[in-house]
Design a protein around this motif. Sequence first.
Motif, PDB file in Angstrom:
ATOM      1  N   TYR A  73       0.952  -1.227  -0.072  1.00 30.18           N
ATOM      2  CA  TYR A  73       0.091  -0.111   0.025  1.00 30.18           C
ATOM      3  C   TYR A  73       0.942   1.138   0.146  1.00 30.18           C
ATOM      4  CZ  TYR A  73      -4.401   2.578   0.839  1.00 30.18           C
ATOM      5  OH  TYR A  73      -5.634   3.136   0.723  1.00 30.18           O
ATOM      6  N   PRO A  74       0.816   2.106  -0.976  1.00 32.19           N
ATOM      7  CA  PRO A  74       1.610   3.151  -1.133  1.00 32.19           C
ATOM      8  C   PRO A  74       1.743   4.306   0.131  1.00 32.19           C
ATOM      9  CG  PRO A  74      -0.433   3.693  -2.518  1.00 32.19           C
ATOM     10  CD  PRO A  74      -0.387   2.193  -1.853  1.00 32.19           C
ATOM     11  N   ASP A  75       0.544   4.516   0.769  1.00 31.10           N
ATOM     12  CA  ASP A  75       0.524   5.566   1.699  1.00 31.10           C
ATOM     13  C   ASP A  75      -0.278   5.110   2.905  1.00 31.10           C
ATOM     14  OD1 ASP A  75       0.523   8.008   3.039  1.00 31.10           O
ATOM     15  OD2 ASP A  75      -0.860   9.031   1.587  1.00 31.10           O
ATOM     16  N   PHE A  76       0.695   4.738   3.865  1.00 32.10           N
ATOM     17  CA  PHE A  76      -0.038   4.355   5.356  1.00 32.10           C
ATOM     18  C   PHE A  76       0.878   4.489   6.486  1.00 32.10           C
ATOM     19  CE2 PHE A  76       2.212   0.498   4.135  1.00 32.10           C
ATOM     20  CZ  PHE A  76       2.229  -0.221   5.313  1.00 32.10           C
ATOM     21  N   GLU A  77       0.306   4.639   7.770  1.00 30.78           N
ATOM     22  CA  GLU A  77       1.250   4.409   8.796  1.00 30.78           C
ATOM     23  C   GLU A  77       0.724   3.491   9.568  1.00 30.78           C
ATOM     24  OE1 GLU A  77       0.886   8.075  11.294  1.00 30.78           O
ATOM     25  OE2 GLU A  77      -1.696   7.868  11.108  1.00 30.78           O
ATOM     26  N   VAL A  78       1.403   2.845  10.547  1.00 31.25           N
ATOM     27  CA  VAL A  78       1.093   1.821  11.483  1.00 31.25           C
ATOM     28  C   VAL A  78       1.405   2.487  13.138  1.00 31.25           C
ATOM     29  CG1 VAL A  78       1.326  -0.311  12.391  1.00 31.25           C
ATOM     30  CG2 VAL A  78       1.642  -0.161   9.964  1.00 31.25           C
ATOM     31  N   VAL A  79       0.116   2.735  13.656  1.00 35.15           N
ATOM     32  CA  VAL A  79       0.271   3.405  15.063  1.00 35.15           C
ATOM     33  C   VAL A  79       0.376   2.232  16.020  1.00 35.15           C
ATOM     34  CG1 VAL A  79      -0.743   4.925  16.710  1.00 35.15           C
ATOM     35  CG2 VAL A  79      -1.054   5.493  14.238  1.00 35.15           C
ATOM     36  N   VAL A  80       1.012   1.988  16.885  1.00 35.94           N
ATOM     37  CA  VAL A  80       1.219   0.990  17.726  1.00 35.94           C
ATOM     38  C   VAL A  80       1.192   1.700  19.031  1.00 35.94           C
ATOM     39  CG1 VAL A  80       2.574  -0.975  18.811  1.00 35.94           C
ATOM     40  CG2 VAL A  80       2.425  -0.652  16.363  1.00 35.94           C
ATOM     41  N   VAL A  81      -0.086   1.438  20.101  1.00 42.38           N
ATOM     42  CA  VAL A  81       0.035   1.733  21.224  1.00 42.38           C
ATOM     43  C   VAL A  81       0.570   0.695  22.298  1.00 42.38           C
ATOM     44  CG1 VAL A  81      -1.578   2.915  22.963  1.00 42.38           C
ATOM     45  CG2 VAL A  81      -2.103   3.166  20.562  1.00 42.38           C
ATOM     46  N   ASN A  82       1.522   1.226  22.892  1.00 38.57           N
ATOM     47  CA  ASN A  82       2.272   0.478  23.796  1.00 38.57           C
ATOM     48  C   ASN A  82       1.658   0.757  25.405  1.00 38.57           C
ATOM     49  OD1 ASN A  82       4.065  -0.971  25.478  1.00 38.57           O
ATOM     50  ND2 ASN A  82       5.528   0.388  25.407  1.00 38.57           N
ATOM     51  N   ASP A  83       0.607  -0.093  25.667  1.00 40.57           N
ATOM     52  CA  ASP A  83      -0.122   0.037  27.016  1.00 40.57           C
ATOM     53  C   ASP A  83       0.731  -0.654  28.353  1.00 40.57           C
ATOM     54  OD1 ASP A  83      -2.113   0.977  28.747  1.00 40.57           O
ATOM     55  OD2 ASP A  83      -3.495  -0.589  27.905  1.00 40.57           O
ATOM     56  N   ARG A  84       1.395   0.329  28.851  1.00 42.66           N
ATOM     57  CA  ARG A  84       2.204  -0.013  30.048  1.00 42.66           C
ATOM     58  C   ARG A  84       2.809  -1.322  30.181  1.00 42.66           C
ATOM     59  NH1 ARG A  84      -2.874  -0.216  33.334  1.00 42.66           N
ATOM     60  NH2 ARG A  84      -3.677  -0.846  31.264  1.00 42.66           N
ATOM     61  N   SER A  85       3.536  -1.536  29.281  1.00 39.20           N
ATOM     62  CA  SER A  85       4.249  -2.864  28.741  1.00 39.20           C
ATOM     63  C   SER A  85       5.531  -2.812  29.817  1.00 39.20           C
ATOM     64  CB  SER A  85       4.688  -3.136  27.510  1.00 39.20           C
ATOM     65  OG  SER A  85       3.317  -3.356  26.765  1.00 39.20           O
ATOM     66  N   TRP A  86       5.813  -4.066  30.428  1.00 41.08           N
ATOM     67  CA  TRP A  86       7.244  -4.240  30.874  1.00 41.08           C
ATOM     68  C   TRP A  86       8.067  -5.452  30.557  1.00 41.08           C
ATOM     69  CZ3 TRP A  86       2.463  -5.339  33.431  1.00 41.08           C
ATOM     70  CH2 TRP A  86       2.109  -6.469  33.523  1.00 41.08           C
ATOM     71  N   ILE A 108       1.757   4.496  26.684  1.00 40.96           N
ATOM     72  CA  ILE A 108       0.887   4.948  27.871  1.00 40.96           C
ATOM     73  C   ILE A 108       1.745   4.534  29.062  1.00 40.96           C
ATOM     74  CG2 ILE A 108      -1.489   4.536  28.910  1.00 40.96           C
ATOM     75  CD1 ILE A 108      -2.618   4.037  26.205  1.00 40.96           C
ATOM     76  N   LEU A 109       1.756   5.492  30.025  1.00 38.40           N
ATOM     77  CA  LEU A 109       2.374   5.051  31.360  1.00 38.40           C
ATOM     78  C   LEU A 109       1.273   5.002  32.464  1.00 38.40           C
ATOM     79  CD1 LEU A 109       5.041   8.103  31.109  1.00 38.40           C
ATOM     80  CD2 LEU A 109       5.208   5.848  30.479  1.00 38.40           C
ATOM     81  N   ASP A 110       1.813   4.257  33.486  1.00 37.77           N
ATOM     82  CA  ASP A 110       0.955   3.985  34.525  1.00 37.77           C
ATOM     83  C   ASP A 110       0.438   5.378  35.185  1.00 37.77           C
ATOM     84  OD1 ASP A 110       0.232   1.254  34.997  1.00 37.77           O
ATOM     85  OD2 ASP A 110       2.529   0.746  35.435  1.00 37.77           O
ATOM     86  N   ASN A 111      -0.837   5.505  35.485  1.00 38.17           N
ATOM     87  CA  ASN A 111      -1.520   6.775  35.839  1.00 38.17           C
ATOM     88  C   ASN A 111      -2.684   6.526  36.745  1.00 38.17           C
ATOM     89  OD1 ASN A 111      -2.100   9.345  36.245  1.00 38.17           O
ATOM     90  ND2 ASN A 111      -0.850  10.133  34.654  1.00 38.17           N
ATOM     91  N   ASP A 112      -2.849   6.999  37.781  1.00 37.29           N
ATOM     92  CA  ASP A 112      -4.057   6.611  38.575  1.00 37.29           C
ATOM     93  C   ASP A 112      -5.379   7.565  38.052  1.00 37.29           C
ATOM     94  OD1 ASP A 112      -2.978   4.655  39.995  1.00 37.29           O
ATOM     95  OD2 ASP A 112      -2.481   5.918  41.651  1.00 37.29           O
ATOM     96  N   ILE A 115      -8.672   5.945  33.352  1.00 34.89           N
ATOM     97  CA  ILE A 115      -9.063   4.513  33.383  1.00 34.89           C
ATOM     98  C   ILE A 115      -8.409   3.783  32.553  1.00 34.89           C
ATOM     99  CG2 ILE A 115     -11.228   3.002  32.970  1.00 34.89           C
ATOM    100  CD1 ILE A 115     -13.006   5.665  33.743  1.00 34.89           C
ATOM    101  N   ALA A 116      -7.676   2.810  33.270  1.00 36.99           N
ATOM    102  CA  ALA A 116      -6.714   2.202  32.139  1.00 36.99           C
ATOM    103  C   ALA A 116      -7.959   1.007  31.231  1.00 36.99           C
ATOM    104  CB  ALA A 116      -5.783   1.212  33.141  1.00 36.99           C
ATOM    105  N   GLY A 117      -7.290   0.341  30.270  1.00 39.71           N
ATOM    106  CA  GLY A 117      -8.014  -0.445  29.644  1.00 39.71           C
ATOM    107  C   GLY A 117      -7.794  -0.249  28.116  1.00 39.71           C
ATOM    108  N   LYS A 118      -8.621  -1.342  27.158  1.00 34.99           N
ATOM    109  CA  LYS A 118      -8.239  -1.086  25.952  1.00 34.99           C
ATOM    110  C   LYS A 118      -8.900   0.079  25.197  1.00 34.99           C
ATOM    111  CE  LYS A 118      -8.060  -3.820  21.721  1.00 34.99           C
ATOM    112  NZ  LYS A 118      -8.399  -5.149  20.954  1.00 34.99           N
ATOM    113  N   LYS A 119     -10.094   0.621  25.631  1.00 32.97           N
ATOM    114  CA  LYS A 119     -10.613   1.529  24.926  1.00 32.97           C
ATOM    115  C   LYS A 119      -9.952   2.905  24.988  1.00 32.97           C
ATOM    116  CE  LYS A 119     -15.292  -0.236  25.709  1.00 32.97           C
ATOM    117  NZ  LYS A 119     -16.684  -0.464  26.255  1.00 32.97           N
TER     118      LYS A 119
END
Length: 375
Positions: A73-86, A108-112, A115-119
């Motif tokens: 595909y000629p014009d696309f980006e891939v946005v990867v959301v790293n949700d508090r991985s260790w 995404i960093l841990d933060n109280d 609301i953490a979660g996939k959404k």
Amino acid sequence: MILTLTEICLLSALAVCLIVQLYFVLFVHLKLAKVAVEDLPQSAKFPVSVIICGRNEIDNLKQYLPSILNQNYPDFEVVVVNDRSWDGTEEYLEQLETQHPNLKIVKILDNDKFIAGKKFAVTMGIKAAKNEWLVFTDADCVPESDNWLMYMQQPVDEQTEIVLGYSPYLKKRSLLNSLIRFETFFTAVNYLSFALKGMPYMGVGRNLAYKKSLFFKNKGFAAHMHIPSGDDDLFVNAHATARNTAIRINKESQMWSEPNKTWAGYLRQKKRHFGAGKFYKPKHKFILSLQIIIQFLFYAIFAACMFLSNEARYIAVGTLFFSIIIRCMIYPKLLKRLNYSDLRWWFPILDILLFFFLMLNGFLSMFGKKKVSWK
């Protein structure tokens, strides 16, 4: 042949269940068997943003992310959301970013305070995406071909705001895997067929696309942010219509996914899905509930008929075999179309096993522990 009043009532109820059952088979699911499979688009019309959210998915990202980054595909980006991985995900993505200029990382960093979660992770990925057309998949998914994005791109018809894709599970040698793939098949047949019928009610986040403007115009996931699951099916359920929704089933448009490897993990997954389903629109809940209830009544009444006279038993058995024959004329063709050809020979057995499993899952979901999470 003389039947008692009780036998007439039971056999009549069995016939009604058969008629309703065959309505879904012949007037809904058959549409998917007959619809023409779309051809490969001649060109890429619009830029695309692919969004993947993951938490501690380094092994899957190493195995599957390159196949997405190298799409035809000629014009696309891939946005990867790293949700508090260790688990080293951050370091791997940063290394990969130097090799692929179309890779964008959202951390995404841990933060109280939130609301953490996939959404939340999905929302952050959408905000970071630069393009209007968003294509969603998961870290443990691999496209069937390099043309996956060509099929999932924004259709030329501007009225189309949502594209529902199909995501089968990879084959493993186990009864659990066969059941998972068979259940996924029936789920796909149902939501894709109803979309063709003009009543889209869900999609799967492993292979789904929609407009960024549609997301923000409807305030994203605000209406169901409190529900752990449903970033895919609840959004589609709320905003998909007969006019703004299309489907993609070409083999090259399919996105393969890693299945659960344990019964406990699969039950947890289905519990999340069951919880989201309670928030569907009333008409969709009615139709889906009707399918399960009719199936249950069909088998329950058939079992009751086995305690009646020989004449009643013969009629009941004939009704059961008629149902199986009709279904065997439709679903094996769909199994082949949806990349599950190996399950065709086990169709009648898996059909019964799936029914009892769904009944068990529904019971556990209603009376088991309520807390669920995406990771």
